[in-house]
Design an enzyme around this catalytic site. Structure first.
Site, short mmCIF file in Angstrom:
data_model
loop_
_atom_site.label_atom_id
_atom_site.label_comp_id
_atom_site.label_asym_id
_atom_site.label_seq_id
_atom_site.Cartn_x
_atom_site.Cartn_y
_atom_site.Cartn_z
N ASN A 65 0.60 -1.54 0.02
CA ASN A 65 -0.44 0.47 -0.08
C ASN A 65 0.69 1.23 -0.27
O ASN A 65 1.59 1.74 1.10
CB ASN A 65 -0.95 -0.21 1.24
CG ASN A 65 -2.10 1.61 1.30
OD1 ASN A 65 -1.90 1.64 0.34
ND2 ASN A 65 -2.40 1.47 2.35
N LYS B 193 0.09 4.46 -0.43
CA LYS B 193 -0.37 5.56 0.76
C LYS B 193 -0.18 6.20 -0.33
O LYS B 193 -0.39 6.07 -2.16
CB LYS B 193 -0.62 5.56 1.62
CG LYS B 193 -0.23 4.06 2.85
CD LYS B 193 -0.55 4.11 3.91
CE LYS B 193 -0.37 3.28 4.08
NZ LYS B 193 -0.46 3.47 6.13
N GLU C 13 -7.15 4.04 8.08
CA GLU C 13 -6.59 5.96 7.79
C GLU C 13 -7.99 6.39 7.06
O GLU C 13 -8.25 7.28 7.27
CB GLU C 13 -5.94 6.27 6.49
CG GLU C 13 -4.32 5.88 7.72
CD GLU C 13 -3.07 5.62 6.80
OE1 GLU C 13 -3.14 5.38 5.05
OE2 GLU C 13 -2.15 4.81 7.25
N SER D 256 3.80 -1.79 9.96
CA SER D 256 4.81 -2.06 10.56
C SER D 256 5.25 -4.03 9.94
O SER D 256 6.35 -3.34 10.59
CB SER D 256 4.72 -1.73 12.36
OG SER D 256 4.90 -0.19 12.32
P1 13P Z 1 3.28 0.94 7.81
O1 13P Z 1 3.31 -0.79 6.78
O2 13P Z 1 3.74 2.01 7.22
O3 13P Z 1 3.50 0.59 9.56
O4 13P Z 1 1.22 0.36 7.32
C1 13P Z 1 0.54 -0.43 6.83
C2 13P Z 1 -0.65 -0.24 6.36
O5 13P Z 1 -1.33 0.83 7.12
C3 13P Z 1 -0.38 -0.93 5.40
O6 13P Z 1 -2.40 -0.88 3.83
#
Ligand code: 13P
Length: 250
Positions: free
Chosen positions: A9, A11, A96, A213
């Site tokens: 992802n 984002k 989110e 994470s």
């Molecule tokens: P991180 O791997 O940056 O913690 O994000 C996890 C996440 O939200 C994947 O959708």
């Protein structure tokens, strides 16, 4: 038997030039195997660009879409449009989108989006998970079950186009990964919920991913757990060594 699944992802990150560099490294460095299914989640403006560059054995995912068919919904994008530009998957219900004060998507909205996306041939990574205060007050399983029930109430018996991503909110982007035992406990509860409320067949066949994470350093221990069928990876999917997480299927 559940094929291991790794989603990236990205984002709200990246540019054409960054995506080109990253995808070229994935195309070159990752193994070709039917033992792992890999999907990368690009921002909307880059979906078709990413599809054009990416190796054909990896899928492309959006990170959100509208609840139904198109019309007078300024700024929205439908699952029909995602499918039209070659998008295989969409991430829905990410924490989110559930929790940012500007967005605040409800369980019902996310479930409606999911049913519509699937009807258009777009598979869904359906995200669930508890906030820190919910974990600390012993509500983790109840919260996950409430989020699953929202989908169960509207989807019916066919979950073949769904993977579930368990992403404890306190572990997302914090570097505080769930321990393999913490994750396994929730994954097992999710599978039990599917068996009791959908069917044993859906419980046995649905992939349950862990997210929060995940890194090349911690993925192998998590992947050993019987109910962890893959990962949804944020920050570490923006780096070439995302390939090491893909290889944790081994
Ligand atoms: P991180 O791997 O940056 O913690 O994000 C996890 C996440 O939200 C994947 O959708």
């Amino acid at each position: 038997d559940r094929v291991f699944f790794v989603g990236g992802n990205w984002k709200c990150n990246g540019s054409k030039s960054e995506i080109k560099t990253l995808v070229e490294s994935f195309n070159k460095d990752a193994p070709t195997t039917s033992d792992v299914e890999v999907v990368v989640g690009a921002p909307l403006p880059y979906l078709e660009y990413t599809r054009g560059l990416l190796r054909s054995d990896w899928g492309v995912s959006a990170q959100n879409c509208w609840i139904g068919k198109g019309g007078a919904y300024t700024g929205e994008v439908t699952a029909d449009m995602l499918a039209d530009v070659g998008t295989d998957w969409v991430i829905l219900g990410h924490s989110e989108r559930r929790n940012l004060p500007e967005l605040k998507e409800s369980d019902a909205t996310i479930a409606t989006k999911t049913v519509y996306a699937i009807s258009k041939g777009v598979s869904v990574m359906y995200c669930i998970g508890e906030l820190l205060e919910e974990r600390e007050s012993g509500q983790t399983i109840a919260v996950c079950e409430r989020q699953l029930k929202a989908l169960g109430d509207v989807i019916g018996s066919d979950w073949s186009k769904i993977v579930i991503a368990y992403e404890p909110v306190w572990a997302i982007g914090t570097g505080k990964v769930a321990t393999p035992e913490q994750a396994e406990e929730v994954h097992e509860a999710i599978r039990k919920w599917l068996a009791a409320n959908v069917s044993q067949q859906v419980a046995d066949s649905t992939r349950i991913l862990y997210g929060g994470s995940v890194s090349p350093a911690n993925c192998d221990e998590l992947a050993k757990k019987p109910n962890i069928d893959g990962f949804l990876v944020g920050g570490a999917s923006l780096k070439p060594d995302f390939v090491k997480i893909v290889e944790s299927y081994k």
